[in-house]
Scaffold this motif. Structure first.
Motif, PDB file in Angstrom:
ATOM      1  N   LEU A  93      -5.454  -2.004  -6.218  1.00 47.34           N
ATOM      2  CA  LEU A  93      -6.576  -2.798  -5.747  1.00 47.34           C
ATOM      3  C   LEU A  93      -6.785  -3.934  -6.751  1.00 47.34           C
ATOM      4  O   LEU A  93      -7.244  -3.717  -7.871  1.00 47.34           O
ATOM      5  CB  LEU A  93      -7.834  -1.931  -5.625  1.00 47.34           C
ATOM      6  N   GLU A  94      -6.441  -5.142  -6.336  1.00 48.56           N
ATOM      7  CA  GLU A  94      -6.432  -6.269  -7.268  1.00 48.56           C
ATOM      8  C   GLU A  94      -7.727  -7.075  -7.259  1.00 48.56           C
ATOM      9  O   GLU A  94      -8.215  -7.491  -8.305  1.00 48.56           O
ATOM     10  CB  GLU A  94      -5.266  -7.220  -6.925  1.00 48.56           C
ATOM     11  N   ASN A  95      -8.290  -7.338  -6.069  1.00 47.32           N
ATOM     12  CA  ASN A  95      -9.374  -8.315  -5.989  1.00 47.32           C
ATOM     13  C   ASN A  95     -10.629  -7.782  -5.292  1.00 47.32           C
ATOM     14  O   ASN A  95     -11.627  -7.497  -5.924  1.00 47.32           O
ATOM     15  CB  ASN A  95      -8.857  -9.572  -5.266  1.00 47.32           C
ATOM     16  N   PHE A 259      10.684  -4.242  -6.640  1.00 51.57           N
ATOM     17  CA  PHE A 259      11.832  -4.633  -7.454  1.00 51.57           C
ATOM     18  C   PHE A 259      12.578  -5.778  -6.775  1.00 51.57           C
ATOM     19  O   PHE A 259      12.987  -6.742  -7.438  1.00 51.57           O
ATOM     20  CB  PHE A 259      12.771  -3.445  -7.676  1.00 51.57           C
ATOM     21  N   GLU A 260      12.736  -5.696  -5.473  1.00 55.39           N
ATOM     22  CA  GLU A 260      13.341  -6.803  -4.731  1.00 55.39           C
ATOM     23  C   GLU A 260      12.526  -8.078  -4.918  1.00 55.39           C
ATOM     24  O   GLU A 260      13.076  -9.190  -5.015  1.00 55.39           O
ATOM     25  CB  GLU A 260      13.417  -6.446  -3.249  1.00 55.39           C
ATOM     26  N   MET A 261      11.205  -7.933  -4.993  1.00 56.62           N
ATOM     27  CA  MET A 261      10.320  -9.083  -5.128  1.00 56.62           C
ATOM     28  C   MET A 261      10.558  -9.842  -6.436  1.00 56.62           C
ATOM     29  O   MET A 261      10.351 -11.066  -6.499  1.00 56.62           O
ATOM     30  CB  MET A 261       8.862  -8.622  -5.036  1.00 56.62           C
ATOM     31  N   ILE A 262      11.018  -9.150  -7.479  1.00 60.56           N
ATOM     32  CA  ILE A 262      11.291  -9.823  -8.757  1.00 60.56           C
ATOM     33  C   ILE A 262      12.297 -10.950  -8.559  1.00 60.56           C
ATOM     34  O   ILE A 262      12.103 -12.076  -9.029  1.00 60.56           O
ATOM     35  CB  ILE A 262      11.813  -8.819  -9.808  1.00 60.56           C
ATOM     36  N   SER A 263      13.381 -10.646  -7.838  1.00 62.15           N
ATOM     37  CA  SER A 263      14.402 -11.680  -7.626  1.00 62.15           C
ATOM     38  C   SER A 263      13.899 -12.763  -6.684  1.00 62.15           C
ATOM     39  O   SER A 263      14.335 -13.914  -6.772  1.00 62.15           O
ATOM     40  CB  SER A 263      15.692 -11.061  -7.078  1.00 62.15           C
ATOM     41  N   SER A 338       4.552   0.719  -2.276  1.00 59.58           N
ATOM     42  CA  SER A 338       5.108  -0.617  -2.460  1.00 59.58           C
ATOM     43  C   SER A 338       4.631  -1.304  -3.728  1.00 59.58           C
ATOM     44  O   SER A 338       5.052  -2.417  -4.021  1.00 59.58           O
ATOM     45  CB  SER A 338       4.818  -1.491  -1.234  1.00 59.58           C
ATOM     46  N   ASP A 339       3.751  -0.652  -4.517  1.00 61.54           N
ATOM     47  CA  ASP A 339       3.309  -1.236  -5.791  1.00 61.54           C
ATOM     48  C   ASP A 339       2.757  -2.632  -5.555  1.00 61.54           C
ATOM     49  O   ASP A 339       3.227  -3.607  -6.132  1.00 61.54           O
ATOM     50  CB  ASP A 339       4.475  -1.260  -6.790  1.00 61.54           C
ATOM     51  N   THR A 340       1.763  -2.721  -4.686  1.00 61.52           N
ATOM     52  CA  THR A 340       1.217  -4.006  -4.246  1.00 61.52           C
ATOM     53  C   THR A 340       0.833  -4.879  -5.436  1.00 61.52           C
ATOM     54  O   THR A 340       0.034  -4.491  -6.269  1.00 61.52           O
ATOM     55  CB  THR A 340      -0.015  -3.780  -3.357  1.00 61.52           C
ATOM     56  N   TYR A 341       1.441  -6.041  -5.480  1.00 56.13           N
ATOM     57  CA  TYR A 341       1.199  -6.960  -6.597  1.00 56.13           C
ATOM     58  C   TYR A 341       1.536  -8.372  -6.150  1.00 56.13           C
ATOM     59  O   TYR A 341       2.560  -8.601  -5.492  1.00 56.13           O
ATOM     60  CB  TYR A 341       2.063  -6.574  -7.799  1.00 56.13           C
ATOM     61  N   GLY A 342       0.682  -9.315  -6.525  1.00 53.54           N
ATOM     62  CA  GLY A 342       0.974 -10.720  -6.274  1.00 53.54           C
ATOM     63  C   GLY A 342       1.196 -11.012  -4.811  1.00 53.54           C
ATOM     64  O   GLY A 342       0.349 -10.745  -3.959  1.00 53.54           O
ATOM     65  N   LEU A 343       2.368 -11.540  -4.496  1.00 49.18           N
ATOM     66  CA  LEU A 343       2.680 -11.937  -3.131  1.00 49.18           C
ATOM     67  C   LEU A 343       3.216 -10.794  -2.290  1.00 49.18           C
ATOM     68  O   LEU A 343       3.614 -11.003  -1.142  1.00 49.18           O
ATOM     69  CB  LEU A 343       3.694 -13.096  -3.154  1.00 49.18           C
ATOM     70  N   PHE A 344       3.228  -9.583  -2.848  1.00 49.61           N
ATOM     71  CA  PHE A 344       3.594  -8.380  -2.103  1.00 49.61           C
ATOM     72  C   PHE A 344       2.286  -7.756  -1.641  1.00 49.61           C
ATOM     73  O   PHE A 344       1.724  -6.864  -2.284  1.00 49.61           O
ATOM     74  CB  PHE A 344       4.391  -7.441  -3.001  1.00 49.61           C
ATOM     75  N   LEU A 345       1.768  -8.237  -0.517  1.00 45.76           N
ATOM     76  CA  LEU A 345       0.395  -7.969  -0.098  1.00 45.76           C
ATOM     77  C   LEU A 345       0.200  -6.561   0.454  1.00 45.76           C
ATOM     78  O   LEU A 345       1.090  -6.019   1.115  1.00 45.76           O
ATOM     79  CB  LEU A 345      -0.022  -8.970   0.981  1.00 45.76           C
ATOM     80  N   PRO A 346      -0.987  -5.981   0.209  1.00 44.20           N
ATOM     81  CA  PRO A 346      -1.303  -4.657   0.735  1.00 44.20           C
ATOM     82  C   PRO A 346      -1.092  -4.591   2.242  1.00 44.20           C
ATOM     83  O   PRO A 346      -1.405  -5.524   2.975  1.00 44.20           O
ATOM     84  CB  PRO A 346      -2.786  -4.485   0.388  1.00 44.20           C
ATOM     85  N   GLY A 347      -0.557  -3.491   2.708  1.00 47.02           N
ATOM     86  CA  GLY A 347      -0.342  -3.287   4.137  1.00 47.02           C
ATOM     87  C   GLY A 347       0.976  -3.871   4.598  1.00 47.02           C
ATOM     88  O   GLY A 347       1.890  -3.142   5.003  1.00 47.02           O
ATOM     89  N   PHE A 348       1.112  -5.169   4.516  1.00 45.88           N
ATOM     90  CA  PHE A 348       2.348  -5.837   4.917  1.00 45.88           C
ATOM     91  C   PHE A 348       3.529  -5.319   4.085  1.00 45.88           C
ATOM     92  O   PHE A 348       4.635  -5.140   4.592  1.00 45.88           O
ATOM     93  CB  PHE A 348       2.214  -7.355   4.730  1.00 45.88           C
TER      94      PHE A 348
END
Length: 447
Positions: A93-95, A259-263, A338-348
């Motif tokens: 929960l980020e925001n 991890f895919e999101m890092i690249s 999915s370790d929701t972070y940044g542009l890896f949005l919750p749910g999606f």
């Protein structure tokens, strides 16, 4: 006389109120002609009637027969597929809790495990609101703050920290670092005393068996660091390790998507595409601006951005997918997170995680288990959740297409039932717009 009439009117109003409430509570909903994927085994029950009463699954019966209950609301689900609500087992929960819960629910997530408490948050208060239905929210559990080596430098630190977790009432204790053996063993001893499961990162500087004393490991990436180079390359060794992991009973979250999101951050071309994502409208402006800037960690560090680094990241992701398949083959319990972070949005993000897990070589059914049956078992809720069977809570997702044919069909959401409350597609669109509009209105005020 007037006073008596007032009492009579008040009494009649109370009767009317309780009659209305009673009707709402006993309202019975039916999914008609629906294809049910119950998840207790790999099967599709075609053309069924699923009856929901008092927030529970009251009956599952052929739609061709006379209803076994009096139906108040009928949902025409002909040609659609009903699955259990999805679980996001690595959520941050980020925001804004209300908005991020809306994103989860709109994507079919009815259970979430939050994996840290940031300094500005009170996760226990958020959990209370979520589970007491004070806000629209999934069933919610949470860890306390990240625990790193500097937090636990002495045995006294361990005793004090675990007691704080117990007194506060966190569901889990999250470790996110490597600890000296004596500190780690004391941590396990103290948490056992209070019955607080230890979860999180593996102990990379200790033999594998030490990490397997936890309840769950948050990333399959951890094993890349626990194993040495020769072990990672030895398939026979990896299978033996997987059997050891299965014997321990520990659950593992692959978290392949983050991890895919890092690249995707590190690669210039992929980052340009990422910055154009339509999902950015569901983020606060300042947070979105930071996540799409070149100042973010994955854009500034050559360990990620150098050409040879991008090649290494791809090879590491392929290794993680390979080990995910080996773990599944050995019947290790996997949890979708999915370790929701940044542009890896919750749910999606959970849908992308499921796609990656499936691409590792699991069948769609095995993949769906990581977000339904396995989380319910992990959270000790299998008696009330995780499958579509009579007597269980009505946390359900109605899909337009069969996810057992293609896991990407988990995205074809026609509606979500959460805690017995039905949210049709138009309502899900509304709550997504609410998130977007709130952030847009704040943006206009700031300008």
């Amino acid at each position: 006389m007037c006073k008596s009439n007032n009492h009579r009117i008040f009494f009649l109003m109370c009767c009317l109120f309780f009659a209305v409430v009673g009707k709402a509570q006993t309202e019975t909903i039916s999914f008609e002609n629906v294809n049910v994927i119950p998840m207790h085994k790999e099967i599709v029950l075609f053309n069924q009637r699923v009856i929901i009463a008092d927030g529970k699954i009251a009956a599952i019966e052929p739609a061709s027969q006379k209803p076994s209950e009096n139906i108040n609301i009928t949902i025409n689900a002909k040609g659609k597929y009903l699955i259990p609500g999805l679980a996001e087992m690595h959520f941050h929960l980020e925001n804004n809790a209300k908005n991020e819960f809306k994103l989860l629910i709109a994507n079919g997530v009815t259970t979430a495990r939050n994996m840290t408490e940031y300094e500005r948050q009170d996760q226990i208060a958020i959990r209370k609101k979520a589970n007491n239905d004070e806000i629209l929210a999934p069933y919610y559990v949470t860890t306390g703050p990240y625990l790193k080596a500097n937090h636990l430098q002495t045995i006294e630190d361990v005793i004090s920290m675990v007691k704080k977790h117990h007194d506060k009432g966190y569901d889990f204790l999250k470790v996110a670092d490597n600890f000296p053996k004596e500190i780690y063993l004391k941590l396990l001893e103290e948490t056992h005393k209070y019955n607080i499961p230890v979860i999180g990162h593996g102990q990379r500087k200790l033999p594998l068996e030490y990490s397997l004393r936890m309840k769950s490991i948050a990333h399959i990436e951890e094993f890349m660091n626990i194993f040495d180079t020769s072990q990672r390359a030895d398939t026979d060794y990896l299978r033996q390790a997987a059997m050891q992991i299965k014997t321990s009973g520990v659950y593992v979250s692959p978290t392949l998507g983050v991890f895919e999101m890092i690249s995707r951050y590190a690669d210039d071309k992929k980052f340009e595409i990422l910055k154009k994502s339509d999902e950015l409208k569901y983020l606060p402006e300042a947070y979105a601006a930071y996540c799409t800037s070149d100042s973010i960690h994955y854009r500034t560090n050559t360990w990620f951005t150098a050409p040879e680094s991008l090649i290494r990241l791809d090879k590491e992701l392929q290794w993680q997918k390979k080990f995910t398949k080996i773990l599944n083959d050995e019947k290790v319990f996997l949890l979708a997170g999915s370790d929701t972070y940044g542009l890896f949005l919750p749910g999606f993000s959970l849908h992308r995680e499921l796609e990656l897990i499936c691409s590792a070589g699991l069948s769609p059914y095995e993949t769906l288990k990581t977000a339904t049956v396995n989380p319910a078992r992990y959270l000790n809720r299998i008696a009330v959740s995780g499958t579509i069977t009579e007597g269980k809570k009505a946390d359900l997702v109605l899909l337009n297409k069969n996810p057992l044919e293609d896991i990407r069909n988990t995205r074809t959401i026609e509606g979500v039932m959460i805690k017995g409350k039905w949210l049709a597609r138009n309502k899900l669109n509304t709550i997504l717009r609410e998130v977007e509009n709130e952030y847009n209105s704040k943006k206009k005020k700031e300008k």
